[in-house]
Design a protein around this motif. Structure first.
Motif, short mmCIF file in Angstrom:
data_model
loop_
_atom_site.label_atom_id
_atom_site.label_comp_id
_atom_site.label_asym_id
_atom_site.label_seq_id
_atom_site.Cartn_x
_atom_site.Cartn_y
_atom_site.Cartn_z
N ASP A 239 1.39 -1.08 0.31
CA ASP A 239 0.07 0.34 -0.03
C ASP A 239 1.42 0.98 0.05
O ASP A 239 1.41 1.23 0.82
N GLN B 85 -1.97 -0.90 -7.22
CA GLN B 85 -2.83 -0.59 -6.29
C GLN B 85 -2.12 -1.65 -5.45
O GLN B 85 -2.21 -2.96 -6.26
N ARG B 86 -2.71 -2.02 -4.41
CA ARG B 86 -2.23 -2.98 -3.07
C ARG B 86 -3.47 -4.49 -3.99
O ARG B 86 -4.80 -4.18 -3.82
N ASP B 87 -2.64 -5.50 -3.81
CA ASP B 87 -3.46 -6.17 -4.50
C ASP B 87 -3.22 -7.62 -4.39
O ASP B 87 -2.56 -8.43 -4.34
#
Length: 474
Positions: free
Chosen positions: A266, A301-303
């Motif tokens: 993040d 984006q964080r995934d």
């Protein structure tokens, strides 16, 4: 004008071409000088040891006129021969200079006369002179034994001369009476204490035992910003703390694993907590948004689910265990790694943190350990990439190799048109973001702190900070 007391992290190497962390660059900025400088709070590009410069219309031929009347600390006069020697020395394999890659397009460098240097390049390079702003590009003497004396009794043309040096403990320097800029330096002496622990540095500052601390921890920024007895120096810059993976070793030789490692971050949260929001988020591509040719990219984006899927696809359904070796005393390096440790856990990436002081880190782990993290100072992104990701580069800690990236680096460097350069950079950034060797979550500002009684200290966006004007007024 008195004595200026400076606190720095200890460094092993003091010879240009072999300078690594910021402490060595700060010492070098006192002892040596460069052909060109960034001067003043406006960071103006100025000629220094170079009196003038010119280039051909195609940016392949450059002429540098060397300033007359400049002497090295050991007594010999600066000539074009010293500039040629300094540039050519970076090409010696045993030196291990990061500038070997940055100067790889130099076909020849010759002394046309005692004070004129002619440089021929294999390709156009509109930004050629900017390469001499690198901390390792300081000019050294052709007749001095830097191999044996450079780290114990260095000689340069800088504003201060070394009087006494005990490695890892202290260095005492005195004003160079023959310095070529009239009226400088302002201080008569500088005393450096080498202190590894950042908390100890701050305690010494607060106790009045130091005048300047070059690296201000981010958590002290809020604590100090309103204090009348201290001055915070802050510069927007492309400082970064890459977490670099060895692409020549499993599991990081699998691009799916590298992608998974990147997807757990993040970026905004990491910037806010590790660097207190003093910077901008990054996309693993090394290219700071402050560069005019930067190609804007959508923030990654964080995934976590996609990271898990990629790890399973790569043969690691139960996750992986990783040790990250990092510097313990160069904020926000350790803070970044500890945050990464927490973020990665959810994706099944078990991170062990091995934090060591800068001197130990560079002596044992940098370029050796499978995953590393250290602080990188500001430099032009193309030069940064030339030393860190180009095939065979001196500081290519990830052992990354991509023929298209190598080609794009040359094409982007040679392109003088801003829009065309931005288009080339866009492809370069995309490749590195997707499959490059490093997690680059953010770029952060450069911070230093001095006592309010110190006047004239200039923090530059690169590591060549200017102590020439610094003086205690009380």
């Amino acid at each position: 004008a008195g004595t200026l007391r400076v606190l720095l992290a200890p460094e092993a190497r003091l010879v240009p071409g072999q300078l690594r962390a910021g402490g060595s660059a700060n010492v070098a900025s006192m002892i040596y000088d460069w052909l060109f400088r960034l001067e003043g709070n406006e960071q103006t590009f100025v000629h220094s040891l170079a009196e003038s410069s010119s280039h051909s219309d195609d940016y392949k031929s450059w002429t540098i006129v060397v300033r007359k009347g400049v002497t090295f600390h050991h007594g010999t006069e600066l000539t074009a021969k010293d500039v040629v020697f300094s540039i050519e020395r970076h090409g010696r394999k045993e030196i291990g200079s990061p500038l070997a890659n940055i100067f790889a397009h130099i076909e020849s460098v010759t002394a046309a006369d005692d004070h004129t240097v002619e440089v021929a390049l294999s390709r156009p390079d509109p930004d050629f002179l900017l390469k001499f702003l690198d901390k390792n590009a300081a000019i050294i003497a052709h007749d001095y034994d830097y191999d044996n004396l450079g780290d114990s009794n260095p000689s340069g043309t800088g504003a201060f001369k070394v009087d006494e040096y005990v490695p890892s403990q202290y260095m005492r320097l005195s004003k160079n009476p023959d310095y070529f800029v009239e009226g400088l330096p302002k201080s008569d002496r500088i005393e450096i204490r080498f202190v590894s622990d950042v908390q100890t540095q701050m305690l010494s500052l607060e106790a009045g035992q130091a005048d300047i601390v070059r690296s201000l921890p981010f958590d002290f920024f809020e604590r100090y910003k309103d204090r009348e007895d201290l001055t915070i120096h802050q510069v927007k810059s492309a400082y970064l703390t890459p977490i670099t993976m060895r692409c020549d070793q499993p599991p990081f030789d699998d691009v799916r694993v590298r992608k998974a490692m990147k997807l757990v971050v993040d970026r905004q949260k990491m910037l806010e907590q590790a660097a207190f929001g003093l910077g901008v988020v990054a996309n693993d591509d090394y290219v700071w948004s402050g560069f005019p040719w930067h190609s804007p990219q959508e923030t990654k984006q964080r995934d976590v689910e996609e990271a898990r899927r990629l790890l399973a696809e790569a043969g690691h359904p139960n996750g992986i265990s990783v040790e990250i070796v990092c510097e313990s005393n160069r904020p926000p390096v350790l803070e970044t790694v500890l945050m990464y440790q927490q973020m990665a856990k959810e994706a099944g990436i078990d991170v062990k943190v091995n934090a060591v002081t800068t001197d130990i880190y560079y002596a044992r782990y940098f370029m050796n350990a499978p995953v590393t993290c250290e602080s990188w100072g500001h430099r032009d992104a193309l030069d940064l990439l030339a030393v860190s990701v180009k095939t065979g580069a001196a500081w290519n800690a990830g052992r990354y190799s991509n023929a298209r990236v190598d080609e794009l680096l040359d094409l982007t460097s040679a392109e003088g048109d801003l829009e065309k350069r931005r288009a080339l950079a866009g492809e370069l950034q995309q490749i590195l973001s997707e499959e490059g060797p490093a997690i680059v979550p953010f770029f952060h500002d450069s911070l230093a702190v001095s006592r309010a009684a110190v006047d004239g200290f200039v923090l530059t966006e690169n590591w060549i900070n200017d102590y020439r004007y610094a003086v205690r007024t009380a």
